[in-house]
Design an enzyme around this catalytic site. Structure first.
Site, PDB file in Angstrom:
ATOM      1  N   LYS A 190      21.682  44.989   2.651  1.00  0.00           N
ATOM      2  CA  LYS A 190      22.213  44.295   3.835  1.00  0.00           C
ATOM      3  C   LYS A 190      21.461  42.982   4.044  1.00  0.00           C
ATOM      4  O   LYS A 190      20.252  42.972   4.221  1.00  0.00           O
ATOM      5  CB  LYS A 190      22.072  45.171   5.082  1.00  0.00           C
ATOM      6  N   ASP A 220      25.773  40.819   6.783  1.00  0.00           N
ATOM      7  CA  ASP A 220      25.754  41.209   8.204  1.00  0.00           C
ATOM      8  C   ASP A 220      25.568  39.975   9.074  1.00  0.00           C
ATOM      9  O   ASP A 220      24.492  39.735   9.608  1.00  0.00           O
ATOM     10  CB  ASP A 220      24.593  42.219   8.381  1.00  0.00           C
ATOM     11  N   LYS A 264      27.928  39.126  11.559  1.00  0.00           N
ATOM     12  CA  LYS A 264      28.558  39.408  12.873  1.00  0.00           C
ATOM     13  C   LYS A 264      29.312  38.195  13.424  1.00  0.00           C
ATOM     14  O   LYS A 264      28.997  37.689  14.503  1.00  0.00           O
ATOM     15  CB  LYS A 264      27.500  39.871  13.885  1.00  0.00           C
ATOM     16  N   ASP A 313      34.079  34.039  16.723  1.00  0.00           N
ATOM     17  CA  ASP A 313      34.484  32.639  16.891  1.00  0.00           C
ATOM     18  C   ASP A 313      36.010  32.620  17.023  1.00  0.00           C
ATOM     19  O   ASP A 313      36.630  33.675  17.152  1.00  0.00           O
ATOM     20  CB  ASP A 313      33.999  31.827  15.668  1.00  0.00           C
ATOM     21  N   THR A 338      23.790  48.055  20.123  1.00  0.00           N
ATOM     22  CA  THR A 338      23.034  49.178  20.706  1.00  0.00           C
ATOM     23  C   THR A 338      21.851  48.688  21.537  1.00  0.00           C
ATOM     24  O   THR A 338      21.243  49.467  22.251  1.00  0.00           O
ATOM     25  CB  THR A 338      22.538  50.143  19.615  1.00  0.00           C
ATOM     26  N   ARG A 357      12.927  50.034   7.282  1.00  0.00           N
ATOM     27  CA  ARG A 357      11.490  50.306   7.188  1.00  0.00           C
ATOM     28  C   ARG A 357      11.100  51.655   6.588  1.00  0.00           C
ATOM     29  O   ARG A 357      10.060  51.732   5.917  1.00  0.00           O
ATOM     30  CB  ARG A 357      10.844  50.091   8.562  1.00  0.00           C
TER      31      ARG A 357
HETATM   32  O1  C5P Z   1      14.015  49.235   9.608  1.00  0.00           O
HETATM   33  P1  C5P Z   1      15.235  49.876  10.197  1.00  0.00           P
HETATM   34  O2  C5P Z   1      15.716  51.084   9.439  1.00  0.00           O
HETATM   35  O3  C5P Z   1      15.102  50.138  11.664  1.00  0.00           O
HETATM   36  O4  C5P Z   1      16.353  48.761   9.995  1.00  0.00           O
HETATM   37  C1  C5P Z   1      17.616  48.914  10.532  1.00  0.00           C
HETATM   38  C2  C5P Z   1      18.451  47.693  10.309  1.00  0.00           C
HETATM   39  O5  C5P Z   1      19.667  47.876  11.012  1.00  0.00           O
HETATM   40  C3  C5P Z   1      17.860  46.397  10.817  1.00  0.00           C
HETATM   41  O6  C5P Z   1      18.329  45.351   9.949  1.00  0.00           O
HETATM   42  C4  C5P Z   1      18.443  46.241  12.184  1.00  0.00           C
HETATM   43  O7  C5P Z   1      18.549  44.908  12.603  1.00  0.00           O
HETATM   44  C5  C5P Z   1      19.830  46.837  11.968  1.00  0.00           C
HETATM   45  N1  C5P Z   1      20.491  47.345  13.167  1.00  0.00           N
HETATM   46  C6  C5P Z   1      19.910  48.285  13.995  1.00  0.00           C
HETATM   47  N2  C5P Z   1      20.572  48.742  15.091  1.00  0.00           N
HETATM   48  C7  C5P Z   1      21.785  48.288  15.361  1.00  0.00           C
HETATM   49  C8  C5P Z   1      22.403  47.359  14.536  1.00  0.00           C
HETATM   50  C9  C5P Z   1      21.710  46.899  13.428  1.00  0.00           C
HETATM   51  O8  C5P Z   1      18.798  48.735  13.745  1.00  0.00           O
HETATM   52  N3  C5P Z   1      22.420  48.775  16.386  1.00  0.00           N
END
Ligand code: C5P
Length: 242
Positions: free
Chosen positions: A37, A64, A66, A69, A125, A216
Site C-alpha cells: 500500500k 491509497d 483517497k 474532487d 475511522t 507495523r
Molecule cells: O502499522 P499499521 O498496521 O497500524 O498500519 C495500518 C495502515 O493502515 C496505515 O497505513 C494507516 O494509515 C492505514 N489506515 C488505518 N486505519 C484506517 C485507514 C487506514 O490504520 N482507518
C-alpha cells in the site's frame, strides 16, 4: 485456505519516506505479502517511481490516495492509476454518487478489464460522532458507513475500506462479492500501537474481510519475513497462533 491464498490477503502498509526503503521492503517482502500500500506520504515524496519500483519486483500495489474532487478529475486520476499498473486504488464515498459512477464508467471505457479495482472510503475511522456533527452530519456513524457503502456499490465501486468492527454490517448490506479491505489488524505477537478497535488476522478474515492492511506488526518485527509467515499461519489455521 492455502498459504498462497492467505498471503494474497495481506497488504503491507509501505509507510516510508524514500526510495531506498521502498527497494528494501520490495526485495524483502515481494513473495511474502499480496500487495504493497502506497499512501499520500510516500507518493508525495517519491511519486510514480515508488509504484514502478514495486511493480518491477513483481509486487502488486494498492494506491491509497483517497481521491475526493469533481467527477472528471477523480475519473482521470484513476485512469492514470490504471496506467501505472496498480491493482487497487481508492476514493472518498463522500464525493457522492456522480463522482463514483463517472469514475467507474470512465475507467471501464478507457481501460476495459485492465483496470484497478476501486475502493471507497466511507467515514475515516479517526472520525467520531462529534467530528460528523461539526460538519453537519447527525446520522449515527454506523448508519452513515452503511449508507455510503451501499451508495458506492450502486455506483459500481468494487468495495470499501472499513474498520474490522464494520465488516459484518457492510458484508450484510452489500453482499458477498463486494470487496472489504480492513486496517486495524493486530496478530497476538504484535503490540496494538495507536490502533484501538483491533482484530487479529484470523478474526478479521472470519468476519468477512477480503484483504488486511498490516504495517507495523511486520515492519517493526525483528524478522519481518517471519512475521508474514506467522500471519499466514494464523489465517490458514483460522485462529490466533502464538
Ligand atoms: O502499522 P499499521 O498496521 O497500524 O498500519 C495500518 C495502515 O493502515 C496505515 O497505513 C494507516 O494509515 C492505514 N489506515 C488505518 N486505519 C484506517 C485507514 C487506514 O490504520 N482507518
Amino acid at each position: 485456505m492455502t498459504r498462497d491464498e492467505a498471503r494474497k490477503k495481506i497488504i503491507f502498509a509501505l509507510d516510508v519516506p524514500g526510495m531506498a526503503e521502498v527497494r528494501k521492503w520490495a526485495e524483502l517482502l515481494s513473495n511474502k505479502v499480496g500487495m504493497f500500500k502506497i499512501g499520500k506520504q510516500l507518493f508525495t515524496a517519491c511519486g510514480p517511481e515508488a509504484v514502478r519500483a514495486i511493480r518491477a519486483t513483481g509486487g502488486e500495489v494498492f494506491l491509497d490516495l483517497k481521491y475526493h474532487d469533481i467527477p472528471n478529475t477523480v475519473a482521470m486520476a484513476t485512469v492514470e492509476a490504471a496506467r501505472l499498473g496498480v491493482q487497487l486504488c481508492n476514493l472518498h464515498a463522500l464525493g457522492g454518487y456522480e463522482m463514483m459512477a463517472t469514475t467507474m464508467e470512465t475507467l471501464r471505457k478507457q481501460c476495459g478489464d485492465n483496470r484497478p479495482k476501486v475502493l471507497a472510503v466511507t467515514i475515516l475511522t479517526s472520525s467520531n460522532q462529534q467530528t460528523l456533527a461539526e460538519i453537519g452530519i447527525e446520522t449515527p456513524i454506523s448508519d452513515q458507513v452503511v449508507r455510503l457503502a451501499k451508495l458506492a456499490r450502486r455506483a459500481g465501486i468494487d468495495g470499501v475500506v472499513a474498520s474490522p468492527q464494520e465488516v459484518p454490517m457492510i458484508r450484510a448490506a452489500c453482499g458477498s462479492d463486494f470487496l472489504i479491505v480492513t486496517p486495524g489488524v493486530r496478530p497476538l505477537f504484535a503490540s496494538a500501537d495507536d490502533q484501538k478497535r483491533i482484530m487479529t488476522p484470523a478474526e478479521a478474515v472470519s468476519a468477512g474481510a477480503d484483504y488486511l492492511v498490516i504495517g507495523r506488526p511486520i515492519s517493526a518485527h525483528n524478522d519481518p519475513a517471519l512475521a508474514c509467515n506467522l500471519i499466514i499461519d494464523e489465517i490458514v489455521a483460522g485462529k490466533a497462533v502464538l
